[in-house]
Design a protein around this motif. Structure first.
Motif, PDB file in Angstrom:
ATOM      1  N   GLU A   1       0.837  -1.204   0.000  1.00 15.84           N
ATOM      2  CA  GLU A   1       0.000   0.000   0.000  1.00 15.84           C
ATOM      3  C   GLU A   1       0.865   1.244   0.000  1.00 15.84           C
ATOM      4  O   GLU A   1       1.809   1.363   0.790  1.00 15.84           O
TER       5      GLU A   1
ATOM      6  N   TYR B   1      -0.104  12.084  -0.120  1.00 21.69           N
ATOM      7  CA  TYR B   1      -0.424  11.108   0.913  1.00 21.69           C
ATOM      8  C   TYR B   1      -1.627  10.264   0.508  1.00 21.69           C
ATOM      9  O   TYR B   1      -2.536  10.738  -0.193  1.00 21.69           O
ATOM     10  N   SER B   2      -1.641   9.054   1.001  1.00 18.99           N
ATOM     11  CA  SER B   2      -2.848   8.259   0.862  1.00 18.99           C
ATOM     12  C   SER B   2      -3.912   8.832   1.788  1.00 18.99           C
ATOM     13  O   SER B   2      -3.599   9.467   2.812  1.00 18.99           O
ATOM     14  N   ASP B   3      -5.144   8.592   1.451  1.00 18.24           N
ATOM     15  CA  ASP B   3      -6.245   9.102   2.269  1.00 18.24           C
ATOM     16  C   ASP B   3      -6.198   8.540   3.684  1.00 18.24           C
ATOM     17  O   ASP B   3      -6.613   9.201   4.640  1.00 18.24           O
ATOM     18  N   SER B   4      -5.666   7.341   3.820  1.00 10.21           N
ATOM     19  CA  SER B   4      -5.680   6.681   5.126  1.00 10.21           C
ATOM     20  C   SER B   4      -4.699   7.304   6.115  1.00 10.21           C
ATOM     21  O   SER B   4      -4.837   7.088   7.326  1.00 10.21           O
TER      22      SER B   4
ATOM     23  N   ALA C   1       2.064   7.192  -6.636  1.00  8.90           N
ATOM     24  CA  ALA C   1       1.644   6.197  -5.656  1.00  8.90           C
ATOM     25  C   ALA C   1       1.810   4.782  -6.201  1.00  8.90           C
ATOM     26  O   ALA C   1       1.448   3.814  -5.529  1.00  8.90           O
TER      27      ALA C   1
END
Length: 124
Positions: A44, A58-61, A106
């Motif tokens: 991920e 950034y990833s949303d998480s 990403a």
């Protein structure tokens, strides 16, 4: 090579700072990303920073909790992780982009040098 460090065991709500240091590898003109992986799951994307350090992704998480930064004079990229939760438990890998002055990405295949990983364990 890339050397990731700084992992460990932390309680939920705690913080850790990961470091990714380059040696024998040109680093300062390349995008660097952090990824993470848990067993049985796909790798991920976590965060990326451009060569200058002026743009991040950034990833949303993790957005709002993690901060990526770099010090090109030290050939090091950092990942400050705050408000950690059990879902953040994983092996974290840093990676250098395949292309010189590459845009943020990403996608793992846009990176061709990977560190060995550092384990982050968050207890509830």
């Amino acid at each position: 090579q890339l050397q990731a460090s700084g992992g460990g065991l932390v309680q939920a709500g705690g913080s850790l700072r990961l470091s990714c240091a380059a040696s024998g590898l040109t680093f300062s003109r390349y995008t660097v990303g952090w990824f993470r992986q848990v067993p049985e799951k796909e790798r991920e994307f976590v965060a990326a920073i451009n060569w200058r350090g002026s743009n991040t992704y950034y990833s949303d998480s993790v957005k709002g909790r993690f901060t990526i930064s770099r010090d090109n004079a030290k050939d090091t990229v950092y990942l400050q992780m705050n408000n950690l939760g059990p879902v953040d438990t994983a092996v974290y890998y840093c990676a250098r982009s395949r292309n010189y002055l590459a845009p943020l990405s990403a996608t793992g295949d846009q990176y061709n040098y990977w560190g060995q990983g550092t384990l982050v364990t968050v207890s509830s």
